[in-house]
Design a protein around this motif. Structure first.
Motif, PDB file in Angstrom:
ATOM      1  N   ILE A 159       0.844  -1.201   0.000  1.00 50.39           N
ATOM      2  CA  ILE A 159       0.000   0.000   0.000  1.00 50.39           C
ATOM      3  C   ILE A 159       0.877   1.248   0.000  1.00 50.39           C
ATOM      4  O   ILE A 159       0.628   2.204  -0.754  1.00 50.39           O
ATOM      5  N   ALA A 160       1.924   1.242   0.837  1.00 52.42           N
ATOM      6  CA  ALA A 160       2.833   2.393   0.892  1.00 52.42           C
ATOM      7  C   ALA A 160       3.501   2.622  -0.457  1.00 52.42           C
ATOM      8  O   ALA A 160       3.629   3.764  -0.912  1.00 52.42           O
ATOM      9  N   GLN A 161       3.919   1.547  -1.126  1.00 55.64           N
ATOM     10  CA  GLN A 161       4.549   1.688  -2.439  1.00 55.64           C
ATOM     11  C   GLN A 161       3.580   2.253  -3.471  1.00 55.64           C
ATOM     12  O   GLN A 161       3.969   3.046  -4.331  1.00 55.64           O
ATOM     13  N   ALA A 162       2.316   1.845  -3.378  1.00 51.37           N
ATOM     14  CA  ALA A 162       1.311   2.376  -4.305  1.00 51.37           C
ATOM     15  C   ALA A 162       1.133   3.878  -4.091  1.00 51.37           C
ATOM     16  O   ALA A 162       1.037   4.658  -5.050  1.00 51.37           O
ATOM     17  N   VAL A 163       1.099   4.292  -2.829  1.00 54.87           N
ATOM     18  CA  VAL A 163       0.962   5.723  -2.515  1.00 54.87           C
ATOM     19  C   VAL A 163       2.183   6.496  -2.992  1.00 54.87           C
ATOM     20  O   VAL A 163       2.060   7.563  -3.621  1.00 54.87           O
ATOM     21  N   GLN A 188      -6.223   8.504  -0.008  1.00 56.40           N
ATOM     22  CA  GLN A 188      -7.219   7.907   0.890  1.00 56.40           C
ATOM     23  C   GLN A 188      -7.938   6.742   0.214  1.00 56.40           C
ATOM     24  O   GLN A 188      -8.298   5.760   0.872  1.00 56.40           O
ATOM     25  N   GLY A 189      -8.128   6.843  -1.099  1.00 53.26           N
ATOM     26  CA  GLY A 189      -8.742   5.739  -1.834  1.00 53.26           C
ATOM     27  C   GLY A 189      -7.863   4.501  -1.835  1.00 53.26           C
ATOM     28  O   GLY A 189      -8.342   3.374  -1.646  1.00 53.26           O
ATOM     29  N   ILE A 190      -6.554   4.707  -2.029  1.00 54.49           N
ATOM     30  CA  ILE A 190      -5.611   3.579  -2.014  1.00 54.49           C
ATOM     31  C   ILE A 190      -5.572   2.932  -0.637  1.00 54.49           C
ATOM     32  O   ILE A 190      -5.651   1.707  -0.501  1.00 54.49           O
ATOM     33  N   VAL A 191      -5.473   3.755   0.399  1.00 56.85           N
ATOM     34  CA  VAL A 191      -5.419   3.231   1.757  1.00 56.85           C
ATOM     35  C   VAL A 191      -6.754   2.580   2.127  1.00 56.85           C
ATOM     36  O   VAL A 191      -6.789   1.532   2.787  1.00 56.85           O
ATOM     37  N   GLY A 192      -7.852   3.177   1.670  1.00 52.86           N
ATOM     38  CA  GLY A 192      -9.169   2.586   1.922  1.00 52.86           C
ATOM     39  C   GLY A 192      -9.284   1.216   1.285  1.00 52.86           C
ATOM     40  O   GLY A 192      -9.871   0.296   1.883  1.00 52.86           O
TER      41      GLY A 192
END
Length: 200
Positions: A159-163, A188-192
């Protein structure tokens, strides 16, 4: 005193001007396209006089990238100290990146595009700094998504890499209107989505 005779003792600002000019030229034209003669010409110096301030062109690039990452890491850690919730920590992380990107667009361009020109040891040191920066975000994601168990660390890192890919990709595409608000919604969408994955 003629510009070609500047020395660190005679002009303490000369090295700062060198770093700022190199950052601008490497970012706008590409590291490979700019030689030391080009850099010296923009500063009004002889190419040989640059060696009063730097060891090599590659060493100069490494210094620019390393200092950028160190500054970004420091500023992010400072901003997180005042956050009172996991959501606020995530917002602080993103806002600090966006503020740094706005204040130092050239430096982030070097980090995202020109690090391939570093030698193996320089690249290793940069990777250590990048890992420390990514780990900060992974910690925030772990807390925000309430991740638990042995699978939590790899998921948080993903998730962190995607952000981070989203944030760094925005550096390459350039500034857009309302970028901070839009970027925060995307993050927020990625983390959600990570929260949803953790729930299954």
């Amino acid at each position: 005193m003629p510009a070609s005779r500047l020395s660190p003792a005679a002009n303490p600002d000369a090295r700062d001007r060198l770093l700022d000019t190199a950052s601008l030229l490497f970012a706008s034209h590409g590291y490979q396209a700019i030689g030391l003669r080009d850099l010296a010409s923009h500063l009004g110096l002889r190419a040989g006089s640059l060696y009063h301030h730097i060891e090599s062109k590659q060493g100069l690039l490494f210094e620019l990238i390393e200092s950028s990452l160190t500054d970004l890491l420091y500023e992010t850690r400072q901003s997180l100290k005042g956050a009172r919730s996991h959501d606020e920590r995530l917002r602080c992380f993103v806002q600090t990146f966006m503020a740094y990107r706005q204040a130092h667009p050239d430096k982030l361009t070097l980090l995202t595009r020109e690090a391939v020109n570093l030698n193996a040891e320089q690249a290793r040191q940069v990777e250590l700094l990048k890992s420390a920066y990514s780990a900060l975000l992974s910690e925030i994601v772990t807390a925000e998504c309430r991740l638990r168990g042995p699978a939590s660390a790899p998921l948080a890192r993903s998730i962190a890499q995607a952000v981070l890919s989203l944030l760094c990709g925005q550096v390459q595409w350039g500034e857009v209107a309302n970028a901070r608000d839009e970027m925060m919604r995307f993050v927020q969408g990625i983390v959600g989505a990570g929260k949803g994955a953790a729930a299954h």
